[in-house]
Design an enzyme around this catalytic site. Structure first.
Site, PDB file in Angstrom:
ATOM      1  N   HIS A  96      -8.770   1.332   3.631  1.00 41.59           N
ATOM      2  CA  HIS A  96      -8.089   1.908   2.474  1.00 41.59           C
ATOM      3  C   HIS A  96      -6.581   1.920   2.741  1.00 41.59           C
ATOM      4  O   HIS A  96      -6.154   2.312   3.821  1.00 41.59           O
ATOM      5  CB  HIS A  96      -8.615   3.328   2.207  1.00 41.59           C
ATOM      6  CG  HIS A  96      -8.012   3.933   0.985  1.00 41.59           C
ATOM      7  ND1 HIS A  96      -8.260   3.436  -0.277  1.00 41.59           N
ATOM      8  CD2 HIS A  96      -7.133   4.954   0.837  1.00 41.59           C
ATOM      9  CE1 HIS A  96      -7.571   4.136  -1.155  1.00 41.59           C
ATOM     10  NE2 HIS A  96      -6.884   5.059  -0.514  1.00 41.59           N
ATOM     11  N   ASN A 154     -15.014   1.013   5.755  1.00 46.74           N
ATOM     12  CA  ASN A 154     -14.106   0.677   4.650  1.00 46.74           C
ATOM     13  C   ASN A 154     -12.662   0.654   5.148  1.00 46.74           C
ATOM     14  O   ASN A 154     -12.318   1.344   6.104  1.00 46.74           O
ATOM     15  CB  ASN A 154     -14.235   1.742   3.552  1.00 46.74           C
ATOM     16  CG  ASN A 154     -13.349   1.463   2.346  1.00 46.74           C
ATOM     17  OD1 ASN A 154     -13.204   0.311   1.918  1.00 46.74           O
ATOM     18  ND2 ASN A 154     -12.743   2.507   1.785  1.00 46.74           N
ATOM     19  N   SER A 178      -7.805 -11.082   0.252  1.00 47.63           N
ATOM     20  CA  SER A 178      -6.909 -11.409   1.379  1.00 47.63           C
ATOM     21  C   SER A 178      -7.438 -10.820   2.690  1.00 47.63           C
ATOM     22  O   SER A 178      -7.286 -11.425   3.750  1.00 47.63           O
ATOM     23  CB  SER A 178      -5.472 -10.956   1.100  1.00 47.63           C
ATOM     24  OG  SER A 178      -5.375  -9.552   1.134  1.00 47.63           O
ATOM     25  N   ASN A 179      -8.095  -9.664   2.631  1.00 53.91           N
ATOM     26  CA  ASN A 179      -8.684  -9.109   3.863  1.00 53.91           C
ATOM     27  C   ASN A 179      -9.885  -9.937   4.309  1.00 53.91           C
ATOM     28  O   ASN A 179     -10.068 -10.186   5.500  1.00 53.91           O
ATOM     29  CB  ASN A 179      -9.091  -7.641   3.658  1.00 53.91           C
ATOM     30  CG  ASN A 179      -7.904  -6.713   3.819  1.00 53.91           C
ATOM     31  OD1 ASN A 179      -7.477  -6.448   4.936  1.00 53.91           O
ATOM     32  ND2 ASN A 179      -7.338  -6.265   2.707  1.00 53.91           N
ATOM     33  N   MET A 223     -14.471  -2.156  -4.901  1.00 46.91           N
ATOM     34  CA  MET A 223     -14.020  -0.995  -5.663  1.00 46.91           C
ATOM     35  C   MET A 223     -15.173  -0.242  -6.319  1.00 46.91           C
ATOM     36  O   MET A 223     -15.147   0.051  -7.511  1.00 46.91           O
ATOM     37  CB  MET A 223     -12.966  -1.431  -6.687  1.00 46.91           C
ATOM     38  CG  MET A 223     -11.788  -2.145  -6.042  1.00 46.91           C
ATOM     39  SD  MET A 223     -11.103  -1.290  -4.589  1.00 46.91           S
ATOM     40  CE  MET A 223      -9.638  -0.594  -5.298  1.00 46.91           C
ATOM     41  N   ARG A 224     -16.194   0.058  -5.531  1.00 46.58           N
ATOM     42  CA  ARG A 224     -17.342   0.831  -6.011  1.00 46.58           C
ATOM     43  C   ARG A 224     -17.792   1.799  -4.933  1.00 46.58           C
ATOM     44  O   ARG A 224     -17.670   1.503  -3.755  1.00 46.58           O
ATOM     45  CB  ARG A 224     -18.524  -0.108  -6.273  1.00 46.58           C
ATOM     46  CG  ARG A 224     -18.620  -0.469  -7.666  1.00 46.58           C
ATOM     47  CD  ARG A 224     -19.625  -1.508  -7.998  1.00 46.58           C
ATOM     48  NE  ARG A 224     -19.041  -2.233  -9.092  1.00 46.58           N
ATOM     49  CZ  ARG A 224     -18.968  -1.768 -10.321  1.00 46.58           C
ATOM     50  NH1 ARG A 224     -19.534  -0.632 -10.638  1.00 46.58           N
ATOM     51  NH2 ARG A 224     -18.361  -2.464 -11.260  1.00 46.58           N
TER      52      ARG A 224
HETATM   53  C1  GAR Z   1      -6.838  -3.729   0.083  1.00 45.96           C
HETATM   54  O1  GAR Z   1      -5.505  -3.289   0.140  1.00 45.96           O
HETATM   55  C2  GAR Z   1      -7.793  -2.610   0.429  1.00 45.96           C
HETATM   56  O2  GAR Z   1      -7.291  -1.730   1.393  1.00 45.96           O
HETATM   57  C3  GAR Z   1      -7.932  -1.936  -0.909  1.00 45.96           C
HETATM   58  O3  GAR Z   1      -8.053  -2.991  -1.809  1.00 45.96           O
HETATM   59  C4  GAR Z   1      -7.223  -4.069  -1.366  1.00 45.96           C
HETATM   60  C5  GAR Z   1      -7.990  -5.341  -1.457  1.00 45.96           C
HETATM   61  O4  GAR Z   1      -7.130  -6.423  -1.244  1.00 45.96           O
HETATM   62  N1  GAR Z   1      -9.060  -1.053  -0.937  1.00 45.96           N
HETATM   63  C6  GAR Z   1      -9.070   0.091  -1.599  1.00 45.96           C
HETATM   64  O5  GAR Z   1      -8.150   0.472  -2.299  1.00 45.96           O
HETATM   65  C7  GAR Z   1     -10.341   0.911  -1.443  1.00 45.96           C
HETATM   66  N2  GAR Z   1     -10.218   2.132  -2.115  1.00 45.96           N
HETATM   67  P1  GAR Z   1      -7.703  -7.858  -0.911  1.00 45.96           P
HETATM   68  O6  GAR Z   1      -8.738  -8.187  -1.999  1.00 45.96           O
HETATM   69  O7  GAR Z   1      -6.518  -8.773  -0.985  1.00 45.96           O
HETATM   70  O8  GAR Z   1      -8.329  -7.806   0.447  1.00 45.96           O
END
Ligand code: GAR
Length: 190
Positions: free
Chosen positions: A106, A104, A15-16, A87-88
């Site tokens: 978070h 990044n 989604s991001n 997630m790595r």
């Molecule tokens: C997001 O909320 C991002 O901030 C998080 O994963 C999600 C991905 O959502 N990232 C972390 O937790 C990093 N440690 P998305 O695939 O819908 O963009």
């Protein structure tokens, strides 16, 4: 001045990634994913954005797959890397080559709740607020110099889902804006 080429790294839903490429002032030259079945890959394909997908278990170690990533980044002349749900941990190969150019997002007010399931953990902790952090990447987990943070309140009547929706909405507004500022792109459409 030409816009610098950017790559988005993502492992899941995307989604991001979608919010970034929806911004008319931004273009992404390469999506990198460590998960060949991630929905984010379909989004990239739909928008004709090149993808580099790999399965970590098919490589001897992190250094080997990061060499493969580096080759793809070079091919597309990538200058900036934006992690969006990747997630790595980033290893020394990429960190050395892209010093100060890996960012990044978070879903917490760092340093609170690093790692996976940050929203769930903040919700269960009954914190009054959580938030979103955008930071430069270092060798730690969701650590590194903070670029910006936005608090998000947790309401008493919130369910985990309503909180997740509020946080993601904040992410989708904040990340494209910060990316544009970092790479010095003039906003075409607000
Ligand atoms: C997001 O909320 C991002 O901030 C998080 O994963 C999600 C991905 O959502 N990232 C972390 O937790 C990093 N440690 P998305 O695939 O819908 O963009």
């Amino acid at each position: 001045m030409a816009k610098p080429n950017i790559s988005i790294f993502a492992s899941g839903r995307g989604s991001n990634f979608k919010a970034i490429i929806a911004d008319q002032s931004l273009t992404c030259q390469l999506l990198v994913s460590d998960n060949p079945t991630a929905p984010v890959i379909e989004i990239a394909k739909k928008h004709h954005i090149p993808t580099f997908t790999f399965e970590p278990k098919q490589y001897a170690d992190k250094a080997s797959y990061e060499q493969a990533i580096l080759a793809a980044l070079k091919k597309y002349e990538i200058e900036w890397i934006f992690l969006a749900g990747y997630m790595r941990m980033i290893g020394p190969n990429l960190l050395n080559e892209y010093t100060g150019k890996i960012v990044n997002i978070h879903p917490s007010l760092s340093p609170a709740f690093p790692g996976k399931d940050a929203i769930t953990r903040a919700y269960k902790a009954r914190s009054e607020q959580t938030g979103v952090t955008i930071h430069y990447v270092d060798e730690g987990m969701d650590t590194g110099p903070i670029i910006c943070q936005q608090p998000v309140p947790i309401h008493e009547q919130d369910t985990l889902e309503t909180l997740q929706t509020r946080i993601q909405k904040t992410e989708h507004q904040l990340y494209p804006k910060v990316i544009k500022e970092l790479i010095n792109v003039k906003t075409l459409v607000e």
